[in-house]
Write an enzyme that holds these catalytic residues in place. Sequence first.
Site, PDB file in Angstrom:
ATOM      1  N   CYS A  66      57.271  -0.966  -9.147  1.00 42.29           N
ATOM      2  CA  CYS A  66      56.616   0.331  -9.095  1.00 42.29           C
ATOM      3  C   CYS A  66      56.433   0.929 -10.483  1.00 42.29           C
ATOM      4  CB  CYS A  66      57.353   1.258  -8.139  1.00 42.29           C
ATOM      5  SG  CYS A  66      57.175   0.647  -6.465  1.00 42.29           S
ATOM      6  N   GLY A  76      64.670 -22.367 -30.595  1.00 42.55           N
ATOM      7  CA  GLY A  76      64.855 -21.943 -29.209  1.00 42.55           C
ATOM      8  C   GLY A  76      63.589 -22.310 -28.450  1.00 42.55           C
ATOM      9  N   TYR A 122      55.920  -7.650 -25.034  1.00 45.10           N
ATOM     10  CA  TYR A 122      55.230  -7.863 -26.296  1.00 45.10           C
ATOM     11  C   TYR A 122      53.914  -8.621 -26.186  1.00 45.10           C
ATOM     12  CZ  TYR A 122      59.188 -11.269 -26.336  1.00 45.10           C
ATOM     13  OH  TYR A 122      60.173 -12.165 -26.020  1.00 45.10           O
ATOM     14  N   GLY A 135      61.381 -20.330 -35.892  1.00 50.72           N
ATOM     15  CA  GLY A 135      60.041 -19.794 -36.095  1.00 50.72           C
ATOM     16  C   GLY A 135      58.976 -20.826 -35.740  1.00 50.72           C
TER      17      GLY A 135
HETATM   18  C1  PLP Z   1      66.368 -16.071 -31.653  1.00 53.49           C
HETATM   19  C2  PLP Z   1      66.861 -16.821 -32.791  1.00 53.49           C
HETATM   20  C3  PLP Z   1      66.456 -18.143 -33.014  1.00 53.49           C
HETATM   21  C4  PLP Z   1      65.437 -18.859 -32.135  1.00 53.49           C
HETATM   22  O1  PLP Z   1      64.123 -18.436 -32.349  1.00 53.49           O
HETATM   23  P1  PLP Z   1      62.914 -19.177 -31.590  1.00 53.49           P
HETATM   24  O2  PLP Z   1      61.701 -18.426 -32.007  1.00 53.49           O
HETATM   25  O3  PLP Z   1      63.163 -19.101 -30.126  1.00 53.49           O
HETATM   26  O4  PLP Z   1      62.904 -20.591 -32.035  1.00 53.49           O
HETATM   27  C5  PLP Z   1      67.006 -18.806 -34.085  1.00 53.49           C
HETATM   28  N1  PLP Z   1      67.913 -18.205 -34.899  1.00 53.49           N
HETATM   29  C6  PLP Z   1      68.331 -16.939 -34.713  1.00 53.49           C
HETATM   30  C7  PLP Z   1      69.342 -16.349 -35.630  1.00 53.49           C
HETATM   31  C8  PLP Z   1      67.817 -16.203 -33.672  1.00 53.49           C
HETATM   32  O5  PLP Z   1      68.216 -14.940 -33.498  1.00 53.49           O
END
Ligand code: PLP
Length: 413
Positions: A328, A261, A302, A218
């Site tokens: 398209c 991520g 989004y 997050g």
């Molecule tokens: C997608 C996901 C993350 C990574 O989230 P980010 O916002 O990209 O940091 C971490 N844990 C789980 C379980 C996820 O599904």
Amino acid sequence: MKATDLLNIAKEHGAPVYVYDAEKITAQYSRLTSAFKAVPQLRLNYAVKALSNISILRLMNSLGSGLDTVSIQEVKLGLLAGFKPESIIYTPNGVSLEEIEEAAALGVQINIDNLSILEQFGSKHPDIPVCIRINPHVMAGGNSNISVGHIDSKFGISIHQIPHLLRIVELTQMNINGIHMHTGSDILDIDVFLYASEILFDTAKNFKNLEFIDFGSGFKVPYKKGDIETNIEELGKKLSKRFNQFCKEYGRDLTLAFEPGKFLVSEAGYFLAKVNVVKQTTSTVFASVDSGFNHLIRPMLYGSSHEIVNISNPKGKERYYSVVGYICETDTFGSNRRINEISEGDILAFRNAGAYCFTMSSNYNSRYRPAEVLWYQGKAQLIRERETFDDILRNQKDVKDLFVAAPAAVDAK
Ligand SMILES: *Cc1c(COP(=O)(O)O)cnc(C)c1O
């Protein structure tokens, strides 16, 4: 990375192309580890789904990261990239018991997020340690207020179901070695995140054999000017202090885990596309690039905002443009953007294109997925070739014997 490096990559490898700056990924990784240097053990499990190229996974492995995976295929990619099974956590949602058993057989850490599968898995495999995903029902409200929400979320086991969860654990004698939350929302307010962490600590007290507590992700990164970014350093200070205090209460040092991520790869990525057409209409100037939501769908899916820069004409006069694709269907990357004057043939760079960009690409309109390049120590390494027509046909079965082409239509006379 400099704009001229990006331009050279577009020249050498063609457009559209994704470029990832290894140095930026490494810097983000270090920033997170140093923010949490006060905890006894920190584990960062990179969320593979953000950017899953095997060479990126190898880079993560070299940094000392683990992996967070959501499918058996991501688990296999991680193993292929050289990760040890014990440094991979498998956090699926809504997958079959069979797939979870397959992952468990590969030796990775299982994370279960519903009571039905927990009971079935625990009954069959009481010896395999399992992490449980909790839904704390906390989300950040508008003005730093804490609201109980996400009651409709499909993720995690509700904290209101803890009594049932404990009954399953007791009856099956299974071993819970970790507890986890990932609410999926951005950490904008550290106090809200700490509040959710308290719920996780409270839940943790019910389990005697924990090895780690996983706070998910997050972490928010800025996409456009003025965006709030998670204050990692402040979060690190406050959560580490609280975590260490919890370990004392618990009687043992635990590992603090995260699954970033976006934070690790978003800002390291650039998407380069070439302008095919500059088109004036009565109301706007469109710049159409040789791409669309088949390559970068986040703005249309989004509403995410990716900064767009004309790297071919960085000193040009700024004008307002709508940057669109060639698909398209309406595929607007950005409207009313101030961009240095665009000519046909110019290369536009889309920023923050590291996370959830290539991994969400498709072959819509029977277009090829772009190439990927890793910029490492001043050199461009091709880490994925652009697709070819063979890739479009791959796995298709042509039932040409079933059908005969109709004779050419005759002109009505
Ligand atoms: C997608 C996901 C993350 C990574 O989230 P980010 O916002 O990209 O940091 C971490 N844990 C789980 C379980 C996820 O599904």
